[in-house]
Design a protein around this motif. Structure first.
Motif, PDB file in Angstrom:
ATOM      1  N   VAL A 158       8.942   5.348 -12.790  1.00 32.02           N
ATOM      2  CA  VAL A 158       9.622   5.916 -11.625  1.00 32.02           C
ATOM      3  C   VAL A 158       9.216   5.168 -10.363  1.00 32.02           C
ATOM      4  N   THR A 159      10.219   4.767  -9.584  1.00 30.89           N
ATOM      5  CA  THR A 159       9.996   4.100  -8.298  1.00 30.89           C
ATOM      6  C   THR A 159      10.806   4.824  -7.229  1.00 30.89           C
ATOM      7  N   GLY A 160      10.626   4.416  -5.995  1.00 27.79           N
ATOM      8  CA  GLY A 160      11.317   5.072  -4.886  1.00 27.79           C
ATOM      9  C   GLY A 160      12.450   4.262  -4.315  1.00 27.79           C
ATOM     10  N   VAL A 161      13.165   3.496  -5.143  1.00 30.98           N
ATOM     11  CA  VAL A 161      14.263   2.672  -4.638  1.00 30.98           C
ATOM     12  C   VAL A 161      15.582   3.426  -4.769  1.00 30.98           C
ATOM     13  N   THR A 162      16.455   3.209  -3.798  1.00 30.78           N
ATOM     14  CA  THR A 162      17.756   3.887  -3.776  1.00 30.78           C
ATOM     15  C   THR A 162      18.829   2.994  -4.385  1.00 30.78           C
ATOM     16  N   LEU A 163      19.995   3.587  -4.624  1.00 26.31           N
ATOM     17  CA  LEU A 163      21.149   2.833  -5.128  1.00 26.31           C
ATOM     18  C   LEU A 163      21.959   2.367  -3.925  1.00 26.31           C
ATOM     19  N   PRO A 164      22.012   1.051  -3.673  1.00 26.85           N
ATOM     20  CA  PRO A 164      22.639   0.537  -2.445  1.00 26.85           C
ATOM     21  C   PRO A 164      24.077   1.007  -2.256  1.00 26.85           C
ATOM     22  N   LEU A 165      24.352   1.490  -1.054  1.00 25.25           N
ATOM     23  CA  LEU A 165      25.672   1.967  -0.614  1.00 25.25           C
ATOM     24  C   LEU A 165      26.128   3.250  -1.310  1.00 25.25           C
ATOM     25  N   VAL A 166      25.297   3.829  -2.175  1.00 21.15           N
ATOM     26  CA  VAL A 166      25.691   5.036  -2.899  1.00 21.15           C
ATOM     27  C   VAL A 166      24.767   6.207  -2.583  1.00 21.15           C
ATOM     28  N   SER A 167      23.457   5.974  -2.576  1.00 19.09           N
ATOM     29  CA  SER A 167      22.522   7.051  -2.259  1.00 19.09           C
ATOM     30  C   SER A 167      22.770   7.589  -0.857  1.00 19.09           C
ATOM     31  N   MET A 168      22.300   8.804  -0.601  1.00 15.29           N
ATOM     32  CA  MET A 168      22.579   9.469   0.668  1.00 15.29           C
ATOM     33  C   MET A 168      22.090   8.643   1.849  1.00 15.29           C
ATOM     34  N   GLY A 169      22.877   8.639   2.906  1.00 16.71           N
ATOM     35  CA  GLY A 169      22.635   7.785   4.059  1.00 16.71           C
ATOM     36  C   GLY A 169      21.309   8.010   4.734  1.00 16.71           C
ATOM     37  N   PRO A 228       0.797  -1.231   0.000  1.00 21.27           N
ATOM     38  CA  PRO A 228       0.000   0.000   0.000  1.00 21.27           C
ATOM     39  C   PRO A 228       0.826   1.277   0.000  1.00 21.27           C
ATOM     40  N   ALA A 229       1.983   1.268   0.639  1.00 18.44           N
ATOM     41  CA  ALA A 229       2.818   2.467   0.702  1.00 18.44           C
ATOM     42  C   ALA A 229       3.932   2.468  -0.331  1.00 18.44           C
ATOM     43  N   ASN A 230       4.330   1.293  -0.807  1.00 18.02           N
ATOM     44  CA  ASN A 230       5.477   1.214  -1.709  1.00 18.02           C
ATOM     45  C   ASN A 230       5.332  -0.015  -2.606  1.00 18.02           C
ATOM     46  N   LEU A 231       4.599   0.135  -3.690  1.00 17.09           N
ATOM     47  CA  LEU A 231       4.340  -0.991  -4.591  1.00 17.09           C
ATOM     48  C   LEU A 231       5.617  -1.535  -5.212  1.00 17.09           C
ATOM     49  N   SER A 232       6.485  -0.658  -5.658  1.00 15.52           N
ATOM     50  CA  SER A 232       7.712  -1.103  -6.323  1.00 15.52           C
ATOM     51  C   SER A 232       8.578  -1.930  -5.381  1.00 15.52           C
ATOM     52  N   ASN A 233       8.679  -1.508  -4.128  1.00 16.69           N
ATOM     53  CA  ASN A 233       9.461  -2.247  -3.141  1.00 16.69           C
ATOM     54  C   ASN A 233       8.873  -3.629  -2.904  1.00 16.69           C
ATOM     55  N   ALA A 234       7.539  -3.698  -2.840  1.00 16.98           N
ATOM     56  CA  ALA A 234       6.872  -4.986  -2.638  1.00 16.98           C
ATOM     57  C   ALA A 234       7.117  -5.925  -3.824  1.00 16.98           C
ATOM     58  N   LEU A 235       7.055  -5.392  -5.042  1.00 17.53           N
ATOM     59  CA  LEU A 235       7.279  -6.219  -6.233  1.00 17.53           C
ATOM     60  C   LEU A 235       8.721  -6.726  -6.283  1.00 17.53           C
ATOM     61  N   LEU A 236       9.683  -5.868  -5.953  1.00 13.75           N
ATOM     62  CA  LEU A 236      11.088  -6.282  -5.960  1.00 13.75           C
ATOM     63  C   LEU A 236      11.353  -7.330  -4.889  1.00 13.75           C
ATOM     64  N   THR A 237      10.741  -7.145  -3.721  1.00 14.82           N
ATOM     65  CA  THR A 237      10.910  -8.124  -2.638  1.00 14.82           C
ATOM     66  C   THR A 237      10.319  -9.471  -3.040  1.00 14.82           C
ATOM     67  N   GLN A 266      17.818  -4.364  -6.489  1.00 14.76           N
ATOM     68  CA  GLN A 266      17.495  -2.978  -6.145  1.00 14.76           C
ATOM     69  C   GLN A 266      18.369  -2.009  -6.930  1.00 14.76           C
ATOM     70  N   ALA A 267      19.656  -2.337  -7.064  1.00 13.58           N
ATOM     71  CA  ALA A 267      20.564  -1.479  -7.834  1.00 13.58           C
ATOM     72  C   ALA A 267      20.149  -1.423  -9.301  1.00 13.58           C
ATOM     73  N   VAL A 268      19.806  -2.572  -9.872  1.00 12.86           N
ATOM     74  CA  VAL A 268      19.374  -2.620 -11.270  1.00 12.86           C
ATOM     75  C   VAL A 268      18.095  -1.811 -11.460  1.00 12.86           C
ATOM     76  N   ALA A 269      17.154  -1.923 -10.512  1.00 14.66           N
ATOM     77  CA  ALA A 269      15.899  -1.170 -10.599  1.00 14.66           C
ATOM     78  C   ALA A 269      16.166   0.327 -10.546  1.00 14.66           C
ATOM     79  N   ASN A 270      17.051   0.760  -9.657  1.00 10.44           N
ATOM     80  CA  ASN A 270      17.382   2.183  -9.566  1.00 10.44           C
ATOM     81  C   ASN A 270      17.994   2.685 -10.869  1.00 10.44           C
ATOM     82  N   MET A 271      18.925   1.926 -11.424  1.00 10.48           N
ATOM     83  CA  MET A 271      19.561   2.332 -12.681  1.00 10.48           C
ATOM     84  C   MET A 271      18.549   2.359 -13.821  1.00 10.48           C
ATOM     85  N   ALA A 272      17.638   1.377 -13.844  1.00  9.54           N
ATOM     86  CA  ALA A 272      16.635   1.316 -14.899  1.00  9.54           C
ATOM     87  C   ALA A 272      15.699   2.521 -14.847  1.00  9.54           C
TER      88      ALA A 272
END
Length: 436
Positions: free
Chosen positions: A377-388, A181-190, A363-369
C-alpha cells in the motif's frame, strides 16, 4: 426587415466555424485533449459515487458537496491546462532553475513544520484559502523541468561522470532524499522516472546501475527489518513485535516495515483492512459491466475510496472491462507523448514531454497495482481521476506543459499559422535527442 434579419443571422457563427475556432484555441495533440476530457468525466462520476455516503454523514444529508468540489477542481484544472498550453514551452527552461531552488526549501519546511495528515508531514497549509498543498508535487514538476534542461545541455559530455552525470543526478538525489522521510513510495517513483529519463537521455548504463544500487540499500534494509521482526502470531507481548513497534519512533519507518510485512505475509496472517475491502470491491465488479454507475457497495467500507483506492471503485461499478479501459487510456496517453518526443526537434522539449508523461503514467500504474494488491500500500493517487486537490492541479499543470510542447511542434511543422518567432529554442538546443 429581411436585411436586418440577414445581418443578425450572418453574425451567428456556423457549426463548422465554431469547430474550427475550438480547434484553433485548443491546439496540441487532440488525442491528449480527448483523454483529459474523458478522464475528467470519469473522475466526476466516480468521485460522486465514492463520496455520496461520506458527504451524507459529514454534511447532514447533502450528498452533492463533493460533487461540486470535484466539478470546481475539474474546471480550474482545465483552465490551467489551457493557459499553460498557450505558453511557449521554452519559457519553462528559463524558470526551471528558479523553481528547483524554490522547491528545496519548501520541502525542508514541510518536513519539519508541515501539516501532519495520516502520519505524514507532506503538506503545507495556505493561510488565506485554507487549502493544503503537497509540496512534493511542485518539487517533482520542477525536478523534471530542471533535469530536462540539464540533459539537453549536457549531451556532448553526458557519458562523463563529473561533467555529465553528476549535474543531472544530484538534483534527483536531493529531491528524493527530501521527499523520502514523509513519502517513501513517492520518492521511489520519482527516482525511477528520473532514471528512465536519463536512460533515454543517453546517460551511461553503468552510472545508472550505480545509482540503482545505492537506492536499493535503504529498500533492502527496510525489507530485511520487516522479515527479521515479523512474528506470525502478531501479539504485542512478543519480543519481535515489540521491536517492530519501537521502529515507529523513527518517523514513518515503522509504517514502512508494517506495510512490507502485510504485503509479504498476507497469506499467512490477516490481510490489511483496506486491501481486503479493495479485493471485495473488485470481486463485486465481475468481468463485464460491474454493478453500474453509482451502485458501489464497498464505498461505505473502503478507506480512501475516492482517492488512493478509487480504481477499486471503478472496477466494482464498471467491471474488469472498465478497469482494462482505464489502463488502455493511460497507455494511449503515453504513446501520444512518445510521439511528441519523437517529433520535437529540440532536446529540452522532447525530454520535458517524455519525463512528465512518464511520471503520470508510472503513478497511474502504481495506484492500480496497489488496488489489485500487486505491491504494498502506498499513498499515490490516480492522475486526473482521484478527488481533486493540489495533486490534481499539478497533474493538470504537467499535462498543460506537455500540450505546450505539442503545440509548438505543430507550429514548426506548419500545421498552424502563427509567427515563427514564437517557437525559438533555448540556447544550446539544436538537435533532436537520439533514443538510448
Amino acid at each position: 426587415m429581411n436585411e436586418t434579419t440577414d445581418k443578425l443571422f450572418s453574425q451567428i457563427p456556423s457549426v463548422e466555424g465554431m469547430r474550427n475556432q475550438l480547434a484553433y484555441r485548443t491546439r496540441g495533440d487532440k488525442y491528449i485533449w480527448g483523454i483529459v476530457v474523458l478522464l475528467s468525466l470519469v473522475s466526476i462520476l466516480v468521485v460522486y459515487s465514492a463520496t455520496g455516503s461520506l458527504a451524507y454523514k459529514m454534511y447532514k444529508g447533502n450528498t452533492n458537496v463533493y460533487l461540486f468540489k470535484q466539478v470546481s477542481f475539474t474546471m480550474i484544472g482545465i483552465l490551467l491546462i489551457y493557459f499553460l498550453h498557450r505558453i511557449n514551452y521554452t519559457l519553462f527552461s528559463r524558470v526551471a532553475t528558479v523553481l528547483f531552488m524554490l522547491s528545496v526549501p519548501l520541502l525542508i519546511y514541510t518536513l519539519f513544520f508541515g501539516a501532519r495528515i495520516n502520519e505524514g508531514s507532506r503538506w503545507i497549509k495556505l493561510p488565506i484559502i485554507n487549502m493544503t498543498v503537497q509540496t512534493s508535487d511542485l518539487a517533482k514538476l520542477a525536478l523534471f523541468m530542471y533535469i530536462s534542461r540539464m540533459l539537453s545541455r549536457k549531451q556532448e559530455v553526458i557519458k562523463d561522470f563529473k561533467k555529465g552525470f553528476l549535474p543531472v543526478v544530484m538534483p534527483v538525489l536531493i529531491i528524493c532524499a527530501l521527499i523520502m522521510p514523509a513519502n517513501l513510495s513517492n520518492a521511489l517513483l520519482t527516482g525511477a522516472t528520473s532514471l528512465l529519463l536519463m536512460f533515454i537521455g543517453r546517460v551511461s548504463i553503468k552510472h545508472i546501475l550505480l545509482t540503482i544500487g545505492v537506492a536499493l540499500i535503504p529498500v533492502a534494509f527496510i525489507v530485511s527489518v520487516a522479515v527479521i521482526t515479523y512474528d506470525g502470531k502478531q501479539k504485542e507481548e512478543t519480543k519481535k513485535t515489540t521491536v517492530a513497534e519501537k521502529a515507529k519512533s523513527f518517523g514513518r519507518f515503522g509504517t514502512w516495515v508494517k506495510r512490507v510485512q502485510d504485503f509479504i505475509y498476507a497469506e499467512k496472517d490477516e490481510v490489511p483492512y483496506q486491501v481486503q475491502q479493495a479485493k471485495i470491491a473488485i470481486a463485486n465488479g465481475g468481468v463485464l459491466v460491474g454493478l453500474g454507475p453509482g451502485n458501489s457497495q464497498q464505498r461505505n467500507f473502503l478507506p480512501q475510496a475516492y482517492n488512493d483506492f478509487i480504481y477499486s471503485i471503478i472496477i466494482e461499478e464498471y467491471g474488469l472491462m472498465g478497469g482494462a479501459f482505464m489502463i488502455f487510456i493511460y497507455l494511449v496517453f503515453l504513446f501520444r507523448c512518445i510521439r511528441i518526443f519523437r517529433r520535437c526537434p529540440y532536446a529540452f522539449g522532447a525530454f520535458l514531454a517524455l519525463g512528465l508523461s512518464f511520471t503520470l503514467v508510472i503513478q497511474a500504474v502504481a495506484n492500480m497495482a496497489v488496488n489489485v494488491n500487486l505491491v504494498p500500500v502506498t499513498g499515490v493517487t490516480l492522475p486526473l481521476v482521484s478527488m481533486g486537490g493540489s495533486s490534481y492541479l499539478f497533474t493538470c499543470c504537467a499535462i498543460g506543459i506537455i500540450l505546450s510542447v505539442a503545440r509548438n511542434v505543430e507550429q514548426m511543422e506548419g500545421k498552424v499559422e502563427e509567427p515563427v518567432t514564437d517557437h525559438l529554442a533555448p540556447a544550446g538546443e539544436t538537435e533532436k535527442p537520439a533514443l538510448a
